[in-house]
Design a protein around this motif. Structure first.
Motif, short mmCIF file in Angstrom:
data_model
loop_
_atom_site.label_atom_id
_atom_site.label_comp_id
_atom_site.label_asym_id
_atom_site.label_seq_id
_atom_site.Cartn_x
_atom_site.Cartn_y
_atom_site.Cartn_z
N ASP A 22 59.03 110.27 60.57
CA ASP A 22 57.77 109.82 59.64
C ASP A 22 57.02 108.19 60.05
OD1 ASP A 22 59.63 109.52 57.46
OD2 ASP A 22 58.82 109.26 56.41
N LEU A 23 57.97 107.46 60.41
CA LEU A 23 57.68 105.81 60.16
C LEU A 23 57.21 105.74 61.58
CD1 LEU A 23 61.05 105.12 58.24
CD2 LEU A 23 58.46 105.40 57.10
N VAL A 24 55.76 106.29 61.87
CA VAL A 24 55.46 105.43 63.17
C VAL A 24 54.53 104.15 62.47
CG1 VAL A 24 53.69 105.79 64.71
CG2 VAL A 24 55.35 107.93 63.85
N PRO A 25 54.56 103.20 63.82
CA PRO A 25 53.46 102.13 63.24
C PRO A 25 51.96 102.84 63.55
CG PRO A 25 54.84 101.67 65.15
CD PRO A 25 55.54 102.53 64.35
N ASP A 26 51.01 102.16 63.28
CA ASP A 26 49.80 101.92 63.91
C ASP A 26 49.21 101.61 65.52
OD1 ASP A 26 49.25 102.57 60.89
OD2 ASP A 26 48.38 100.11 60.77
N LYS A 27 50.09 100.99 66.11
CA LYS A 27 50.72 100.73 67.82
C LYS A 27 51.74 100.52 68.34
CE LYS A 27 45.75 98.38 68.04
NZ LYS A 27 45.16 96.76 68.11
N PRO A 28 52.30 101.58 67.93
CA PRO A 28 53.87 102.14 68.65
C PRO A 28 53.97 101.95 70.12
CG PRO A 28 52.29 104.48 69.04
CD PRO A 28 51.72 102.89 68.24
N ILE A 60 58.92 101.47 67.85
CA ILE A 60 58.20 103.22 68.63
C ILE A 60 58.31 104.08 68.06
CG2 ILE A 60 59.01 105.14 70.37
CD1 ILE A 60 60.79 102.81 71.19
N GLY A 61 58.55 103.87 66.73
CA GLY A 61 58.33 104.89 65.56
C GLY A 61 59.35 106.12 65.39
N HIS A 62 59.72 106.18 64.18
CA HIS A 62 60.95 106.99 64.27
C HIS A 62 60.41 107.96 63.20
CE1 HIS A 62 65.58 108.50 65.04
NE2 HIS A 62 65.30 108.76 64.01
N VAL A 86 67.04 97.67 84.38
CA VAL A 86 67.49 99.18 83.92
C VAL A 86 66.90 99.46 82.81
CG1 VAL A 86 68.50 101.26 83.97
CG2 VAL A 86 69.99 99.72 85.43
N VAL A 87 66.08 100.51 82.78
CA VAL A 87 65.32 100.82 81.17
C VAL A 87 65.86 102.61 81.78
CG1 VAL A 87 63.17 101.74 80.54
CG2 VAL A 87 63.68 99.47 81.19
N GLN A 88 66.50 102.94 79.85
CA GLN A 88 66.87 103.94 79.69
C GLN A 88 65.61 103.99 78.82
OE1 GLN A 88 70.71 106.01 77.81
NE2 GLN A 88 71.10 105.59 80.09
N TYR A 89 64.39 105.28 79.31
CA TYR A 89 63.86 106.01 78.13
C TYR A 89 64.39 107.35 77.09
CZ TYR A 89 60.36 104.00 80.14
OH TYR A 89 59.74 102.18 80.64
N ALA A 90 65.15 107.30 76.47
CA ALA A 90 65.92 108.44 75.91
C ALA A 90 65.04 108.97 75.04
CB ALA A 90 66.35 107.23 74.78
N ASP A 91 65.23 110.39 73.99
CA ASP A 91 64.58 110.72 73.69
C ASP A 91 63.44 110.10 72.13
OD1 ASP A 91 66.11 111.31 70.51
OD2 ASP A 91 67.83 110.92 72.07
N TYR A 137 65.89 102.59 72.27
CA TYR A 137 66.38 102.63 70.65
C TYR A 137 66.92 100.95 70.49
CZ TYR A 137 66.60 107.52 69.72
OH TYR A 137 66.36 109.07 68.93
N MET A 138 66.62 100.00 71.70
CA MET A 138 66.49 98.73 70.65
C MET A 138 65.04 98.71 70.19
SD MET A 138 67.85 96.09 71.51
CE MET A 138 69.08 95.49 72.30
N PHE A 139 63.85 99.27 70.06
CA PHE A 139 62.60 99.73 69.38
C PHE A 139 62.32 100.44 68.46
CE2 PHE A 139 62.44 96.30 72.49
CZ PHE A 139 62.00 95.43 71.88
N ARG A 140 63.59 100.87 68.14
CA ARG A 140 63.72 102.08 67.14
C ARG A 140 61.98 102.00 66.37
NH1 ARG A 140 67.36 105.74 64.84
NH2 ARG A 140 68.74 104.45 66.20
#
Length: 274
Positions: free
Chosen positions: A18-24, A14-16, A41-46, A8-11
């Motif tokens: 309906d707002l998704v970049p061309d190259k997430p 990554i895309g959230h 550590v990396v926490q891969y969230a939902d 979620y540091m890169f909401r």
């Protein structure tokens, strides 16, 4: 504590919704960023569920994380027994020790006894896979209700993912939340916030800000958690607002805020925990 990077540091990158970049950003991109900044550590969230990866891609990600010395954690949103079960198995495959589960409105509507029974059924599977379930205090799940749930279950495989700001939405100020949940904390989400009055005097809004520049008393949070083990992960997140629909600028700023978060964490989190 071990400093970690949350997806979620890169909401916006990554895309959230309906707002998704061309190259997430991809899971491997996040791992590379974490390695560049020295995270362990990396926490891969939902917002970046690893269960969508192919078996081959998952194994490549896991091997790369091992080579770089970066531990992996997982995260889901809302309680769904089947989804949690899948992620427990996934955690076992990548040696993830934490599966964070964010409870919210529909979970709060369930009787605690019912929710406790559903969690209890999953605990043997969690223990078999060496993973602890960390329930996050999310926006509409009050902290005291979370403690009630933990008391009913009473199992060390279950604890709290303490988010220092989420429960403002539930009517709690951060240090109230910390005081309630600190004894049960096995995972920490660290972010900061500001309160900005409306220009016309119609109330105020709460926004995210770079760590150390807002109202969060980081020293008080660390003091409340000094009993926690040295290997507990502290995951950096933020609430970077999207303004004027300028997603390009927001995505660039995510990297700026990450650098500010790292600097503030290293200055504020006791060195013995980093």
């Amino acid at each position: 504590m071990t400093l970690g990077l949350g997806t979620y540091m890169f909401r916006w990158s990554i895309g959230h919704k309906d707002l998704v970049p061309d190259k997430p950003l991809t899971p491997m991109d996040i791992l590379t960023i974490a390695d560049t900044h020295g995270f362990k550590v990396v926490q891969y969230a939902d917002n970046m569920p690893l269960e969508t990866l192919s078996d081959e891609a998952l194994q490549i990600l896991y091997k790369t994380s091992c080579d770089k010395g970066i531990a992996l954690e997982l995260g889901t949103e809302s309680f769904d027994a089947d989804e949690v079960a899948r992620n427990i198995d996934l955690a076992g495959r990548i040696d993830a020790k934490i599966l964070r589960i964010a409870l919210d409105t529909k979970d709060a509507a369930k009787p605690v006894s019912e929710l406790a029974a559903e969690f209890t059924e999953l605990l043997p599977q969690a223990k078999e896979n060496g993973v602890r379930l960390a329930i996050e205090n999310h926006f509409n799940f009050p902290s005291r209700r979370l403690v009630e749930l933990l008391d009913v279950i009473a199992d060390d495989s279950l604890g709290v993912c303490l988010d220092v700001a989420n429960s403002i939405c539930a009517g709690e100020w951060p240090m109230e939340t910390v005081g309630i949940l600190a004894p049960f904390t096995i995972n920490l989400h660290l972010k900061d916030y500001v309160i900005i009055p409306d220009a016309y005097g119609v109330g105020f809004r709460i926004y995210g800000c770079p760590l150390g520049t807002g109202k969060l008393d980081i020293d008080a949070v660390m003091k409340a958690l000094q009993h926690c083990p040295g290997d507990m992960s502290v995951i950096l997140e933020h609430w970077l607002p999207k303004t004027n629909d300028d997603l390009v600028a927001a995505r660039a700023k995510e990297h700026e805020w990450l650098a500010a978060h790292i600097k503030a964490a290293k200055e504020s989190v006791p060195s013995k925990w980093l």
